[in-house]
Design a protein around this motif. Structure first.
Motif: not given
Length: 284
Positions: A45-52
């Protein structure tokens, strides 16, 4: 961020949590600790910068972004599995068992596993499946009974089987319509000390049969009961599958069920074992 920042372990961790809606069950499937799994998903999630995943409820739920990402993730993982299967020899998983694989569970599980993985199951009959697992001559073992799992091995309980009494055609027990569990103690009990499911350990100390006749494997146990040296107590599957002209089966009342499970080592054939456990639990 580039695609190289995302590793295969991130995708498998996220996919497993999403499918199970549980970090604990996903950790069991992936054979890692729950904290390690949580860190891996958080890293993704941190690497995508999005909450999954929404973690506010009892069970983690997909966010809208997580649902979209899961569709792509599953396609990527499926494509990878297909590519790997195309270039490597067909994998095999060796299933050890002591006697009479439970039906129809065994046939359905093996079929489901082979269809889902492209791997094949080699069935290995052995007097002591746990010892065969320790020697690594099998990859996973089907076990019956409530004996403790040896240190270093992992077990999964599948279901319980009913018990039935078995005796010689010459036994006085054949005159009985049934045998109650509390009355087993009054009969000599033939026990398979290696792979048997019922023995002195099945009762509290002092409450079991007064006379125990020990045998070292299934064939010795079968012939000893047929010779009228005592009675036996076995899972109900034997009534359909154990063919011996000198044996008779008698219903057993108030008996505790006999558990059936799978035992494996955590460092052997991890992916195939995880897939086999999935098939086994889905069938059971």
């Amino acid at each position: 961020m580039t695609s190289t920042d995302i590793e295969l372990r991130h995708l498998r961790a996220f996919s497993s949590v999403a499918r199970h809606r549980s970090f604990s069950r996903a950790a069991e499937e992936l054979l890692i600790t729950q904290p390690a799994l949580s860190r891996t998903v958080a890293q993704l999630e941190n690497r995508l910068n999005v909450l999954l995943l929404d973690r506010s409820a009892r069970h983690p739920a997909l966010t809208d972004a997580g649902a979209q990402f899961l569709e792509h993730t599953e396609r990527v993982l499926a494509a990878l599995d297909t590519a790997l299967a195309a270039v490597r020899p067909r994998a095999t998983l060796r299933l050890g068992f002591g006697w009479l694989l439970p039906d129809p569970w065994a046939q359905r599980t093996v079929s489901r596993f082979e269809e889902n993985t492209g791997a094949s199951v080699v069935l290995t009959r052995t007097d002591d499946p746990v010892e065969a697992l320790r020697r690594r001559t099998v990859d996973i073992a089907l076990v019956r009974g409530d004996a403790d799992v040896p240190t270093g091995m992992r077990s999964v309980r599948l279901y319980d089987e009913p018990r039935v009494a078995v005796c010689s055609e010459r036994s006085e027990l054949t005159r009985c319509a049934h045998l109650d569990w509390s009355d087993v103690r009054y009969w000599p009990l033939v026990v398979n000390t290696v792979g048997g499911t019922t023995g002195p350990w099945s009762w509290p100390v002092g409450e079991g049969p007064d006379e125990i006749v020990e045998t070292a494997n299934y064939d010795e146990w079968l012939e000893t009961v047929a010779a009228n040296r005592g009675i036996g107590i076995v899972p109900g599957v034997a009534r359909r599958r154990a063919q011996h002209p000198a044996l008779r089966f008698v219903p057993l009342t108030n008996a505790p069920p006999s558990p059936v499970g799978l035992v494996h080592l955590p460092d052997t054939q991890r992916t195939l074992i995880r897939r086999f456990l999935d098939a086994a639990l889905a069938t059971g």
